[in-house]
Design a protein around this motif. Sequence first.
Motif, PDB file in Angstrom:
ATOM      1  N   UNK A  23     111.846  67.976  12.116  1.00  0.00           N
ATOM      2  CA  UNK A  23     110.699  67.194  11.647  1.00  0.00           C
ATOM      3  C   UNK A  23     110.884  65.692  11.823  1.00  0.00           C
ATOM      4  N   UNK A  24     109.770  65.030  12.051  1.00  0.00           N
ATOM      5  CA  UNK A  24     109.739  63.565  11.944  1.00  0.00           C
ATOM      6  C   UNK A  24     109.076  63.255  10.606  1.00  0.00           C
ATOM      7  N   UNK A  25     109.824  62.600   9.748  1.00  0.00           N
ATOM      8  CA  UNK A  25     109.380  62.352   8.377  1.00  0.00           C
ATOM      9  C   UNK A  25     109.097  60.857   8.224  1.00  0.00           C
ATOM     10  N   UNK A  26     107.889  60.562   7.744  1.00  0.00           N
ATOM     11  CA  UNK A  26     107.430  59.178   7.633  1.00  0.00           C
ATOM     12  C   UNK A  26     107.657  58.721   6.201  1.00  0.00           C
ATOM     13  N   UNK A  27     108.414  57.646   6.032  1.00  0.00           N
ATOM     14  CA  UNK A  27     108.670  57.146   4.677  1.00  0.00           C
ATOM     15  C   UNK A  27     107.554  56.222   4.217  1.00  0.00           C
ATOM     16  N   UNK A  28     106.946  56.602   3.103  1.00  0.00           N
ATOM     17  CA  UNK A  28     105.976  55.743   2.435  1.00  0.00           C
ATOM     18  C   UNK A  28     106.674  55.060   1.262  1.00  0.00           C
ATOM     19  N   UNK A  29     106.608  53.750   1.245  1.00  0.00           N
ATOM     20  CA  UNK A  29     107.094  52.992   0.081  1.00  0.00           C
ATOM     21  C   UNK A  29     105.831  52.659  -0.710  1.00  0.00           C
ATOM     22  N   UNK A  30     105.539  53.438  -1.764  1.00  0.00           N
ATOM     23  CA  UNK A  30     104.191  53.390  -2.344  1.00  0.00           C
ATOM     24  C   UNK A  30     103.708  51.999  -2.739  1.00  0.00           C
ATOM     25  N   UNK A  31     104.601  51.144  -3.204  1.00  0.00           N
ATOM     26  CA  UNK A  31     104.158  49.809  -3.626  1.00  0.00           C
ATOM     27  C   UNK A  31     103.490  49.039  -2.494  1.00  0.00           C
ATOM     28  N   UNK A  32     103.859  49.386  -1.263  1.00  0.00           N
ATOM     29  CA  UNK A  32     103.492  48.529  -0.129  1.00  0.00           C
ATOM     30  C   UNK A  32     102.680  49.235   0.946  1.00  0.00           C
ATOM     31  N   UNK A  33     102.173  50.419   0.661  1.00  0.00           N
ATOM     32  CA  UNK A  33     101.489  51.176   1.720  1.00  0.00           C
ATOM     33  C   UNK A  33      99.985  50.915   1.694  1.00  0.00           C
ATOM     34  N   UNK A  34      99.331  51.237   0.598  1.00  0.00           N
ATOM     35  CA  UNK A  34      97.883  51.012   0.513  1.00  0.00           C
ATOM     36  C   UNK A  34      97.480  50.989  -0.957  1.00  0.00           C
ATOM     37  N   UNK A  35      96.731  49.972  -1.313  1.00  0.00           N
ATOM     38  CA  UNK A  35      96.363  49.742  -2.714  1.00  0.00           C
ATOM     39  C   UNK A  35      94.872  50.018  -2.891  1.00  0.00           C
ATOM     40  N   UNK A  36      94.545  51.128  -3.548  1.00  0.00           N
ATOM     41  CA  UNK A  36      93.127  51.443  -3.764  1.00  0.00           C
ATOM     42  C   UNK A  36      92.566  50.722  -4.988  1.00  0.00           C
ATOM     43  N   UNK A  37      93.442  50.425  -5.975  1.00  0.00           N
ATOM     44  CA  UNK A  37      92.932  49.894  -7.238  1.00  0.00           C
ATOM     45  C   UNK A  37      92.669  48.397  -7.195  1.00  0.00           C
ATOM     46  N   UNK A  38      93.296  47.680  -6.279  1.00  0.00           N
ATOM     47  CA  UNK A  38      93.052  46.240  -6.165  1.00  0.00           C
ATOM     48  C   UNK A  38      93.958  45.387  -7.035  1.00  0.00           C
ATOM     49  N   UNK A  39      95.052  45.982  -7.562  1.00  0.00           N
ATOM     50  CA  UNK A  39      95.959  45.158  -8.375  1.00  0.00           C
ATOM     51  C   UNK A  39      97.093  44.552  -7.549  1.00  0.00           C
ATOM     52  N   UNK A  40      97.058  44.779  -6.226  1.00  0.00           N
ATOM     53  CA  UNK A  40      98.078  44.181  -5.370  1.00  0.00           C
ATOM     54  C   UNK A  40      99.313  45.037  -5.189  1.00  0.00           C
ATOM     55  N   UNK A  41      99.345  46.195  -5.857  1.00  0.00           N
ATOM     56  CA  UNK A  41     100.457  47.138  -5.704  1.00  0.00           C
ATOM     57  C   UNK A  41      99.875  48.436  -5.157  1.00  0.00           C
ATOM     58  N   UNK A  42     100.481  48.979  -4.133  1.00  0.00           N
ATOM     59  CA  UNK A  42      99.991  50.225  -3.551  1.00  0.00           C
ATOM     60  C   UNK A  42      99.978  51.346  -4.573  1.00  0.00           C
ATOM     61  N   UNK A  43      99.209  52.399  -4.303  1.00  0.00           N
ATOM     62  CA  UNK A  43      99.101  53.492  -5.270  1.00  0.00           C
ATOM     63  C   UNK A  43      98.842  54.820  -4.562  1.00  0.00           C
ATOM     64  N   UNK A  44      98.877  55.891  -5.361  1.00  0.00           N
ATOM     65  CA  UNK A  44      98.759  57.237  -4.780  1.00  0.00           C
ATOM     66  C   UNK A  44      97.380  57.458  -4.170  1.00  0.00           C
TER      67      UNK A  44
END
Length: 542
Positions: free
Chosen positions: A17-38
């Motif tokens: 497998x090729x496994x892609x590491x997501x660092x959640x704080x920095x991937x995509x922020x849906x809530x708009x608080x500047x920190x990425x989220x699920x």
Amino acid sequence: MSDATTTQPGAEWWRTAVIYQVYPRSFADASGDGVGDLAGIADRLPHLQALGVDAVWLSPFYRSPQHDGGYDVADYRDVDPLFGTLADADRLLAEAHDLGLKVVVDLVPNHTSNEHEWFQEALRAAPGSPERARYIFRPGTGDGSEPPNNWQSVFGGPAWTRVADGEWYLHIFDTSQPDLDWLNPEVPAMFDDVLRFWLDRGVDGFRVDVAHGLMKAPGLPDVDEDAITTGSMESPFFGQESVHEVYRRWHEVLAEYDGDRMLCAEAWVHPLEKMARFVRPDEMHQAFNFVYLETPWDARRLRQVIDESIAEFGAVGAPSTWVLSNHDTIRHRTRLALVPQPPHGVGIGPTSVSKADAEVSLRRGRAATALMLALPGGAYVYQGEELGLPEVVDIPAEARQDPTFHRTNGEMWGRDGCRVPIPWEADAPGYGFSPNGASWLPQPASWATYARDAQVGVPGSTLELYTEALRLRREHALGAGTVEWIDAGPDAVAFRNGDVVVIANVGHDAIDLPAGELLLASTELHAASLRADETAWVRVPR
Ligand code: NOJ
């Protein structure tokens, strides 16, 4: 339990497998608080499917005061409100599975957060109590005002902190990360439950943090003074043989579940033979190949580490893995272009990341990736490397958040430079990372060119290179192949994997390519030869 069936031994998904590491704080922020989220991750999953990876690994999103980016867990069975809710985690899992992506989550067993209820109970309890016995509390030396031994924290400064009643507790990392005592049966019992909690929710595996650190040498002896280095890999607190008992137990827990669940060791140990012990048939399934990550851009050393990796992991029946970047190390395009290349061990102290030549850096980074993705076994890709992101070296001191920076009074920069939120849309505020441009670390003004939407479908872009490499890797089953060396000169890393001949030019002089169909070139080729810092894949049927 997942309804996925279990495959024949030897054909499990994680082997190739090729496994892609997501660092959640920095991937995509849906809530708009500047920190990425699920929710942000879930929304962007189709991009990862389009990239062509097999799985995602999520760095911690559990309840945590975030003193070490979530590697300080206060509740292993809950999602931090910063990242969302358990329902968001379930949605993410379901949507990933619908897209055919496996999901690996992080497990942090060496230490908890100081806000974990166990540690709070320990602080309230007396020395010698069962509550304290879940951690490593000891009296001090001398009149009690000196730490119990000379161990140093990986993040700098002493590895012991004194509490109000005079006892000291051990923290190999930050003060806010007290080490658990794995000899206390309550500790393994708690982690069995944590494994089951996430396995029952359907995760496909765990990346195990500090897998080499859970057991400490009996009697907690001093580190040999001459050997004290921050992040030392061989010490009374790293690389003890008794850690393997823990993984044999976890192997059994995972084996109760179907669907080829897996464990991947984060174990900074040398040599490769010692690393391979983590993936013996009754232990974990993968281990990050940090020896490969630490290998400089040097043809002889690359050939050697590839050979040794395949031999040592193969000797225990495990696939090798390959990794160049992660959230703890200097991004590889920058790192491989530095002269001299810095030691990056745990990657936590880049004291001298300065000016890597930008063009060399991108060419070399892409060449290194094209080499890595042609190798048999599993591979890890860290978010943003598919966009060609460099390390960010000019983050102002007041914006830096890594505890390393603060514990060393800025002497060690720490890891913020590889954790800057990634760019999605060139023209959107914050490059589309968050709806309003908010970002927990400042994003460089020059990052519009790296944005995903500026690269999709653009011939020659780094994103297209990764996408094409992953497609070809799958089409030619390179992950399940073998390495047969080819002599293309001292500065080449050249081998055949099935019907594909792979050549990386790690020197200065041009190297001729064999006759055949050019499948992939890490940079646009100008002739039937490779210039410095280029890798090509050529289809040459036997
Ligand atoms: C390794 C993790 O990758 C790193 O980010 C963390 O700081 C340490 N372990 C401590 O948990």
